[in-house]
Design a protein around this motif. Structure first.
Motif, PDB file in Angstrom:
ATOM      1  N   ASN A 105       0.831  -1.215  -0.019  1.00  8.13           N
ATOM      2  CA  ASN A 105       0.033   0.026  -0.047  1.00  8.13           C
ATOM      3  C   ASN A 105       1.024   1.344  -0.016  1.00  8.13           C
ATOM      4  OD1 ASN A 105      -2.750  -0.832   0.129  1.00  8.13           O
ATOM      5  ND2 ASN A 105      -2.193  -1.935   2.116  1.00  8.13           N
ATOM      6  N   VAL A 111      -5.094   3.111   6.349  1.00  9.08           N
ATOM      7  CA  VAL A 111      -5.990   2.082   6.360  1.00  9.08           C
ATOM      8  C   VAL A 111      -5.547   0.883   6.722  1.00  9.08           C
ATOM      9  CG1 VAL A 111      -7.396   0.626   5.043  1.00  9.08           C
ATOM     10  CG2 VAL A 111      -7.603   3.141   4.710  1.00  9.08           C
ATOM     11  N   GLN A 112      -4.163   0.336   6.311  1.00 10.97           N
ATOM     12  CA  GLN A 112      -3.545  -0.571   6.709  1.00 10.97           C
ATOM     13  C   GLN A 112      -3.169  -0.707   8.139  1.00 10.97           C
ATOM     14  OE1 GLN A 112       0.757  -1.379   5.154  1.00 10.97           O
ATOM     15  NE2 GLN A 112      -0.254  -3.233   4.147  1.00 10.97           N
ATOM     16  N   GLU A 114      -4.862   0.565  10.558  1.00 12.48           N
ATOM     17  CA  GLU A 114      -6.121   0.222  11.325  1.00 12.48           C
ATOM     18  C   GLU A 114      -6.065  -1.195  11.072  1.00 12.48           C
ATOM     19  OE1 GLU A 114     -10.632   1.766  12.100  1.00 12.48           O
ATOM     20  OE2 GLU A 114      -9.611   2.235  10.331  1.00 12.48           O
ATOM     21  N   HIS A 115      -6.191  -1.914  10.217  1.00 13.88           N
ATOM     22  CA  HIS A 115      -6.498  -3.160   9.882  1.00 13.88           C
ATOM     23  C   HIS A 115      -5.325  -4.132  10.752  1.00 13.88           C
ATOM     24  CE1 HIS A 115      -9.830  -3.023   7.448  1.00 13.88           C
ATOM     25  NE2 HIS A 115      -9.024  -2.678   6.294  1.00 13.88           N
ATOM     26  N   GLU A 116      -4.150  -3.538  11.058  1.00  9.29           N
ATOM     27  CA  GLU A 116      -3.225  -4.327  11.768  1.00  9.29           C
ATOM     28  C   GLU A 116      -2.836  -3.817  13.003  1.00  9.29           C
ATOM     29  OE1 GLU A 116       0.127  -4.631   8.761  1.00  9.29           O
ATOM     30  OE2 GLU A 116      -1.208  -5.769   7.542  1.00  9.29           O
ATOM     31  N   ASN A 117      -3.807  -3.162  13.864  1.00  4.57           N
ATOM     32  CA  ASN A 117      -3.926  -2.709  15.317  1.00  4.57           C
ATOM     33  C   ASN A 117      -2.766  -2.106  15.258  1.00  4.57           C
ATOM     34  OD1 ASN A 117      -6.260  -4.416  15.787  1.00  4.57           O
ATOM     35  ND2 ASN A 117      -4.923  -6.354  15.602  1.00  4.57           N
ATOM     36  N   ARG A 121       3.451  -2.128   8.829  1.00  2.00           N
ATOM     37  CA  ARG A 121       4.064  -3.394   8.266  1.00  2.00           C
ATOM     38  C   ARG A 121       5.516  -3.293   8.081  1.00  2.00           C
ATOM     39  NH1 ARG A 121       1.585  -6.581   4.206  1.00  2.00           N
ATOM     40  NH2 ARG A 121      -0.364  -6.372   5.277  1.00  2.00           N
TER      41      ARG A 121
END
Length: 317
Positions: A105, A111-112, A114-117, A121
Motif C-alpha cells: 500500500n 487504512v493498513q 488500522e487493520h493491523e492494530n 508493516r
C-alpha cells in the motif's frame, strides 16, 4: 567465520567512469518525465533536469557523474540510518512494534495501520519510521544530534546538516504523519510525546546530502556492518544482512518487487529523488533525479540503476 569473496577480479574489469558517463547520456531523455514531490513545497522547486550518480567502492575509490555533488533532501533514505540506530538501542525488541513485510500500500497509508492494530508493516513506510523515531526520541538525550553524528561519521563529511526550510515545510504539511503517530499512540505503540516523535522524524527526513556522500555512507551495509571511514563496526554482520534484506523487499515503497526485478539490489529511495543501492562486498551506489514515478521513486534514477546492473552484472542475483 570466513569472509565472503569480494569478486575483485570481476570488478577490476570495468571502466566505471565510462559506464557512468554512458548511463548519464542515456537517461537524458527521461529527465523531463515524472513529477517532483509538490506536496512538500520546498521540494517542488527543484528542477527536474538535475541528475547525479556516484559509485563508492570498498577500496576507497569514488566515481561520479553529473550533479553528484549537488546537495538535495534525502527524505526516506534516512530511514536506513534511523533503523540502524534503533536496532542498536533495543535490538530485536523493535520487531514487537514493527513488522518486516512489504506493505503493498501507499507509504503513508492509515487504512493498513488500522487493520493491523497499530503495528506498521515495516520500518520504511512512514508509520514504521515514526515508531523508529519514537525509539530514538526515548533513548537519546539529543536524538537529532545523534543522527547527525551517525550520518557524518558514515559519510566522512562533517558538513552534513538538516535543511530547516524543508523541515518547516514538512511539518506544516505533515497532517497525515501526525495522524499516524496519534493513531499508533492509541494502540500504545508510541511512548514519547507526539511532537517529539515528529520533530525527530522531520529532522532526519530533511537531511541534505549529495550522491557521493550517500554512496559512502551506505558502505557499512556493503561491508558486513563495518564503516570504511571510521573503521568502526557499526553493526554486526547478521544485522547488516537483515537491513539489506529489508531494503530489497521494502525499500522502494510499494514498487519493491518491480525494483528488485529490474535492478536486483537492496536499495532505499526517497521522494527527494534519491535512491541508494548496496552491492554486498563490493560497493554502494547512489543516484539522484527529482522526477518521480507514480510510486514515489525517482523515474530516471530507477532506469539508471537498471542500466548499471545490466552493463556490469553487479547485482545480488
Amino acid at each position: 567465520m570466513d569472509t565472503p569473496p569480494t569478486n575483485d577480479s570481476k570488478v577490476e574489469e570495468y571502466d566505471f567512469p565510462a559506464i557512468l558517463e554512458q548511463i548519464h547520456e542515456e537517461v537524458q531523455e527521461h529527465l523531463d518525465k515524472g513529477e517532483v514531490a509538490d506536496y512538500i513545497p520546498a521540494l517542488a522547486e527543484v528542477p527536474k533536469s538535475k541528475f547525479g550518480m556516484a559509485l563508492a567502492m570498498l577500496d576507497g575509490d569514488v566515481y561520479t557523474v553529473g550533479d553528484a555533488e549537488d546537495y538535495f533532501s534525502i527524505q526516506s533514505i534516512s530511514k536506513v540510518y534511523s533503523l540502524t540506530m534503533a536496532l542498536d538501542c533495543i535490538g530485536a525488541d523493535l520487531w514487537k512494534r514493527c513488522g518486516r513485510e512489504p506493505s503493498g500500500n501507499s507509504f503513508n497509508s492509515l487504512v493498513q495501520l488500522e487493520h493491523e492494530n497499530g503495528i506498521p508493516r515495516n520500518p520504511f513506510i512512514n508509520a514504521g519510521a515514526l515508531v523508529v523515531a519514537d525509539v530514538l526520541a526515548k533513548h537519546f538525550d539529543d536524538p537529532k544530534q545523534a543522527m547527525l553524528d551517525f550520518v557524518r561519521a558514515r559519510a566522512g563529511d562533517d558538513s552534513i546538516e538538516s535543511d530547516p526550510e524543508v523541515k518547516k515545510s514538512e511539518a506544516e504539511h505533515g497532517h497525515r504523519n501526525a495522524a499516524l503517530v496519534h493513531f499508533m499512540r492509541s494502540f500504545d505503540n508510541i511512548d514519547s510525546a507526539v511532537e517529539d516523535v515528529l520533530d525527530v522524524y522531520y529532522h532526519h527526513c530533511s537531511l541534505r546530502m549529495h550522491c557521493a556522500d550517500l554512496a559512502r555512507s551506505f558502505l557499512y551495509l556493503a561491508n558486513r556492518g563495518q564503516c570504511r571511514h571510521s573503521d568502526c563496526q557499526v553493526i554486526n554482520p547478521e544485522r547488516a544482512k537483515r537491513i539489506n534484506a529489508l531494503m530489497l523487499t521494502c525499500g522502494t515503497y510499494d514498487a519493491a518487487g518491480d525494483f528488485a526485478f529490474h535492478v536486483g539490489l537492496p536499495a532505499k529511495s526517497g521522494v527527494g529523488g534519491g535512491i541508494v543501492g548496496v552491492i554486498p562486498h563490493v560497493a554502494a551506489i547512489s543516484v539522484w533525479s527529482p522526477g518521480l514515478d507514480s510510486k514515489g521513486n525517482s523515474l530516471a534514477g530507477g532506469i539508471a540503476l537498471d542500466r548499471f546492473t545490466q552493463l556490469t552484472g553487479l547485482s545480488v542475483f
